[in-house]
Motif scaffolding. Structure first.
Motif, PDB file in Angstrom:
ATOM      1  N   UNK A   2       0.421  -1.430  -0.080  1.00 53.04           N
ATOM      2  CA  UNK A   2      -0.188  -0.202   0.306  1.00 53.04           C
ATOM      3  C   UNK A   2       0.862   1.628   0.259  1.00 53.04           C
ATOM      4  N   UNK A   3       2.355   1.203  -0.540  1.00 49.69           N
ATOM      5  CA  UNK A   3       2.436   2.523  -1.146  1.00 49.69           C
ATOM      6  C   UNK A   3       2.216   3.172  -2.200  1.00 49.69           C
ATOM      7  N   UNK A   4       2.665   4.556  -1.875  1.00 48.02           N
ATOM      8  CA  UNK A   4       2.045   5.237  -3.905  1.00 48.02           C
ATOM      9  C   UNK A   4       2.851   3.961  -5.126  1.00 48.02           C
ATOM     10  N   UNK A   5       1.843   4.938  -5.719  1.00 50.37           N
ATOM     11  CA  UNK A   5       1.889   3.766  -6.399  1.00 50.37           C
ATOM     12  C   UNK A   5       1.647   5.293  -8.221  1.00 50.37           C
ATOM     13  N   UNK A   6       2.627   6.039  -8.389  1.00 57.23           N
ATOM     14  CA  UNK A   6       2.299   7.088  -9.254  1.00 57.23           C
ATOM     15  C   UNK A   6       1.476   6.537 -10.425  1.00 57.23           C
ATOM     16  N   UNK A   7       2.373   5.228 -10.950  1.00 55.16           N
ATOM     17  CA  UNK A   7       2.232   4.867 -12.687  1.00 55.16           C
ATOM     18  C   UNK A   7       0.309   4.233 -11.771  1.00 55.16           C
ATOM     19  N   UNK A   8      -0.308   3.522 -10.878  1.00 55.71           N
ATOM     20  CA  UNK A   8      -0.770   2.758 -10.762  1.00 55.71           C
ATOM     21  C   UNK A   8      -2.046   3.652 -11.085  1.00 55.71           C
ATOM     22  N   UNK A   9      -1.734   5.205 -10.312  1.00 53.43           N
ATOM     23  CA  UNK A   9      -2.250   5.889 -10.226  1.00 53.43           C
ATOM     24  C   UNK A   9      -3.033   6.816 -11.248  1.00 53.43           C
ATOM     25  N   UNK A  10      -2.238   7.029 -12.235  1.00 56.28           N
ATOM     26  CA  UNK A  10      -2.374   7.980 -13.859  1.00 56.28           C
ATOM     27  C   UNK A  10      -2.996   6.651 -14.652  1.00 56.28           C
ATOM     28  N   UNK A  36      -0.638  -6.375  -8.377  1.00 60.06           N
ATOM     29  CA  UNK A  36      -0.691  -7.353  -6.636  1.00 60.06           C
ATOM     30  C   UNK A  36      -2.417  -5.958  -6.194  1.00 60.06           C
ATOM     31  N   UNK A  37      -3.616  -7.114  -6.612  1.00 58.26           N
ATOM     32  CA  UNK A  37      -5.078  -6.208  -6.433  1.00 58.26           C
ATOM     33  C   UNK A  37      -5.100  -5.370  -5.138  1.00 58.26           C
ATOM     34  N   UNK A  38      -4.366  -5.986  -4.430  1.00 59.55           N
ATOM     35  CA  UNK A  38      -4.736  -4.786  -2.788  1.00 59.55           C
ATOM     36  C   UNK A  38      -3.494  -3.233  -3.377  1.00 59.55           C
ATOM     37  N   UNK A  39      -2.475  -3.228  -4.078  1.00 57.59           N
ATOM     38  CA  UNK A  39      -1.618  -2.286  -4.702  1.00 57.59           C
ATOM     39  C   UNK A  39      -2.859  -1.706  -5.373  1.00 57.59           C
ATOM     40  N   UNK A  43      -4.484   2.202  -4.435  1.00 56.50           N
ATOM     41  CA  UNK A  43      -4.075   3.454  -5.547  1.00 56.50           C
ATOM     42  C   UNK A  43      -5.838   3.731  -5.575  1.00 56.50           C
ATOM     43  N   UNK A  44      -6.267   2.871  -6.257  1.00 53.77           N
ATOM     44  CA  UNK A  44      -8.375   3.235  -6.059  1.00 53.77           C
ATOM     45  C   UNK A  44      -8.588   4.322  -5.611  1.00 53.77           C
ATOM     46  N   UNK A  45      -7.791   3.438  -4.141  1.00 50.68           N
ATOM     47  CA  UNK A  45      -8.906   4.662  -3.103  1.00 50.68           C
ATOM     48  C   UNK A  45      -7.702   6.205  -2.824  1.00 50.68           C
ATOM     49  N   UNK A  46      -6.890   6.046  -3.204  1.00 51.70           N
ATOM     50  CA  UNK A  46      -6.320   7.314  -3.330  1.00 51.70           C
ATOM     51  C   UNK A  46      -6.805   8.229  -4.455  1.00 51.70           C
ATOM     52  N   UNK A  47      -7.108   7.812  -5.666  1.00 53.88           N
ATOM     53  CA  UNK A  47      -7.509   8.862  -6.802  1.00 53.88           C
ATOM     54  C   UNK A  47      -8.926   9.675  -6.439  1.00 53.88           C
ATOM     55  N   UNK A  48      -9.653   8.295  -5.878  1.00 52.07           N
ATOM     56  CA  UNK A  48     -11.210   8.939  -5.831  1.00 52.07           C
ATOM     57  C   UNK A  48     -11.196   9.695  -4.336  1.00 52.07           C
ATOM     58  N   UNK A  49     -10.086   9.952  -3.377  1.00 46.91           N
ATOM     59  CA  UNK A  49     -10.364  10.369  -2.145  1.00 46.91           C
ATOM     60  C   UNK A  49      -9.630  11.908  -2.495  1.00 46.91           C
ATOM     61  N   UNK A  50      -9.006  11.934  -4.087  1.00 45.23           N
ATOM     62  CA  UNK A  50      -7.556  13.044  -3.800  1.00 45.23           C
ATOM     63  C   UNK A  50      -8.852  13.707  -4.612  1.00 45.23           C
ATOM     64  N   UNK A  51      -9.979  13.180  -5.864  1.00 43.84           N
ATOM     65  CA  UNK A  51     -10.680  13.752  -6.701  1.00 43.84           C
ATOM     66  C   UNK A  51     -11.969  14.559  -5.637  1.00 43.84           C
ATOM     67  N   UNK A  52     -11.879  13.215  -4.411  1.00 49.65           N
ATOM     68  CA  UNK A  52     -13.362  13.451  -3.794  1.00 49.65           C
ATOM     69  C   UNK A  52     -13.460  15.162  -2.630  1.00 49.65           C
TER      70      UNK A  52
END
Length: 103
Positions: A2-10, A36-39, A43-52
């Motif tokens: 669960x560390x930040x993955x800018x590539x996945x987030x992008x 990894x599905x957890x990663x 990353x999806x959680x971080x994207x949604x949180x950033x935009x919300x």
């Protein structure tokens, strides 16, 4: 991990942007077969949180109908429409201001 993955987030941002409709979390996560599905889920959680959390963005992510979608924020859509009506937008910007991309 669960560390930040800018590539996945992008990649997730791009997928949500071009989808034009809500995508289920499972559909988004399962599309990353080599990750990894957890990663991917984190990353999806971080994207949604950033935009919300960001009121000043032109686009927003929101959870709807068991899925996630990206669309113009209320203020972003209002400004895009105003720009279009003033004749400052080309055809692509008009299409984006009017709704999701359709193939």
């Amino acid at each position: 991990m669960n560390e930040e993955r800018p590539d996945l987030e992008a990649a997730i941002e791009a997928i949500l942007f071009v989808a034009g409709e809500p995508l289920s979390r499972n559909k988004i996560v399962s599309g990353f077969e080599d990750e990894d599905r957890a990663e991917v889920s984190a990353a999806l959680d971080r994207v949604v949180a950033r935009y919300e959390e960001a009121d000043h963005r032109g686009v927003m992510a929101e959870s709807v109908a068991g899925g996630v979608r990206v669309e113009a924020s209320e203020s972003g859509a209002r400004r895009a429409r105003r720009h279009r009506h003033r004749g400052g937008a080309d055809a692509d910007l008009r299409d984006l201001a009017e709704g999701p991309l359709q193939e």
